[in-house]
Design a protein around this motif. Structure first.
Motif, short mmCIF file in Angstrom:
data_model
loop_
_atom_site.label_atom_id
_atom_site.label_comp_id
_atom_site.label_asym_id
_atom_site.label_seq_id
_atom_site.Cartn_x
_atom_site.Cartn_y
_atom_site.Cartn_z
N LYS A 118 83.54 33.52 16.42
CA LYS A 118 84.23 32.24 16.18
C LYS A 118 84.38 31.40 17.45
O LYS A 118 84.41 30.17 17.37
CB LYS A 118 85.63 32.52 15.61
CG LYS A 118 85.71 32.30 14.10
CD LYS A 118 87.10 31.96 13.61
CE LYS A 118 88.14 33.02 13.85
NZ LYS A 118 87.97 34.27 13.07
N GLY A 168 78.47 27.62 23.99
CA GLY A 168 77.97 26.53 23.17
C GLY A 168 76.46 26.59 23.12
O GLY A 168 75.80 26.81 24.14
N TYR A 190 83.68 20.98 20.99
CA TYR A 190 84.03 22.21 20.29
C TYR A 190 84.22 23.40 21.21
O TYR A 190 84.59 24.48 20.77
CB TYR A 190 82.95 22.54 19.24
CG TYR A 190 82.85 21.51 18.15
CD1 TYR A 190 83.75 21.52 17.09
CD2 TYR A 190 81.88 20.52 18.18
CE1 TYR A 190 83.67 20.58 16.07
CE2 TYR A 190 81.79 19.57 17.16
CZ TYR A 190 82.68 19.61 16.12
OH TYR A 190 82.60 18.68 15.11
N ASP A 197 85.40 15.97 10.86
CA ASP A 197 84.17 16.33 11.56
C ASP A 197 83.22 15.15 11.69
O ASP A 197 82.55 14.97 12.72
CB ASP A 197 83.45 17.45 10.79
CG ASP A 197 83.60 18.78 11.50
OD1 ASP A 197 84.41 18.87 12.44
OD2 ASP A 197 82.89 19.72 11.13
N LYS A 245 80.30 27.91 19.56
CA LYS A 245 79.91 26.80 18.69
C LYS A 245 78.38 26.63 18.72
O LYS A 245 77.78 26.59 19.79
CB LYS A 245 80.58 25.50 19.17
CG LYS A 245 80.14 24.26 18.43
CD LYS A 245 80.67 24.22 17.00
CE LYS A 245 80.22 22.95 16.28
NZ LYS A 245 80.71 22.92 14.89
#
Lengths: 207, 207
Positions: A184, A171, B203, A8, A187
């Motif tokens: 999930k 997002g 992501y 990450d 983001k």
DNA sequence: CTCTGTGAAGAAGTTCACAGCA
DNA sequence: TGCTGTGAACTTCTTCACAGAG
């Protein structure tokens, strides 16, 4: 090094590398070594090389990295090549500042609409962007808008998140000082000014 | 556990704990377990206990932590008990939003002056704060002002930092997208919106 | 029996150091 | 020779698991 999981922290640094490379591109340099980039960004050269090598062989031994190629590759990895439409929710002080923020465009983000719940603000324009009623939000699904910036008070941030996710957002850049619980597939990246601020005095030398 | 070096990450989380404890205090709860705080903040309970135990024995086995006492102790550790005077440099969109930001007061920060270099802005007021000429900055040394918020373009951020450090600033909250080179006695915390933003698309599930 | 405090184990991230290609 | 690519060593951070206080 291809088949290792990418840390990450490496992803976190990629935008930083883009900024550094921009600096060298501005100087008309075609080539840069990990050492030079490291000096500019104040990161170790070994770390830069390791970060790049997760993705393949980007450089040339004895020479360094080709600036333009590397920029292209990093933008590809970060998926910055496709333009992205975003909405802003919350037209308070921070929201208004974000509407004028030039950093979004640099990554291909376009803020196509702004929303608020305050009747005083709805219908007014900020920086050529009309503030819309948050209640009309559900209509945006069809427009290929996948990103949202949340700049509302903490108390309503979760309900705003629920609403925009239902309407297709995948997002979120969250400025509200609270944890957002999301599915999930969504983001969330949070920027919490107060949290950063709160630890500054700790590091001050006691007078 | 008293004589171990305290991890940076622990310090980073302390303001978060304060926020969580505030939530429980608002519910008139006098006691909270590491588990309950963990659930609220979405952090593991073991981590919370470990963080606290770097500083001594804050809790009571079988019972948990006393909310008010813990708040006091964390504020003490973070040195948030003494009020701090700060200046803002840069009265652009972000600077103006920060002048109105309520988060500063919550930690005892008071923005006592704002500076800019733009003649158009100098002399105007934002939120009751008069914008002063950056050239008059050196006069502030005597006033016990130790903190600064930098919200200027990247190109001038380093020179602004040099100037304010010369005039006595020891802690900087930097919003300019650049590394600031400062003497060891000065602490810089940077918030870089564009950098955070730049990794969001990575992501996103590829459609 | 509950929940803290904390060594020990494990995971994640960074630096070292050097082989190997240009 | 110069600089990358990368295992191995090292450091830092987190989780585990359980002894022990209330």
């Amino acid at each position: 090094m291809k088949n290792t999981r990418i840390p990450d922290e490496t992803i976190r640094r990629l935008p930083l590398y883009l900024r550094g490379l921009q600096f060298f591109a501005d100087q008309e340099l075609t080539n840069v070594s990990s050492e030079k980039l490291a000096d500019f960004l104040h990161i170790s050269a070994a770390l830069i090389r390791k970060d790049f090598c997760y993705f393949g062989d980007f450089g040339t031994r004895g020479v360094g990295y080709d600036v333009q190629t590397l920029v292209k590759q990093i933008r590809e990895i970060l998926k910055l090549s496709t333009p992205r439409k975003a909405i802003l929710v919350g037209a308070g002080n921070l929201g208004r500042a974000l509407l004028a923020y030039p950093g979004f465009a640099a990554y291909g983000f376009e803020i196509v609409a702004a929303y608020d719940s305050d009747p005083e603000k709805i219908g007014t324009k900020i920086n050529q962007t009309l503030i819309l009623d948050i209640k009309t939000l559900s209509k945006l699904k069809r427009d290929g808008i996948g990103l949202a910036i949340i700049a509302v008070p903490a108390e309503v941030a979760q309900s705003v998140a629920d609403l925009i996710i239902k309407s297709g957002i995948r997002g979120i850049l969250n400025f509200a000082p609270t944890y957002l619980s999301v599915p999930k597939r969504v983001k969330v990246i949070s920027i919490d000014i107060a949290i950063e601020l709160g630890r500054l005095p700790y590091y001050l030398e006691s007078e």
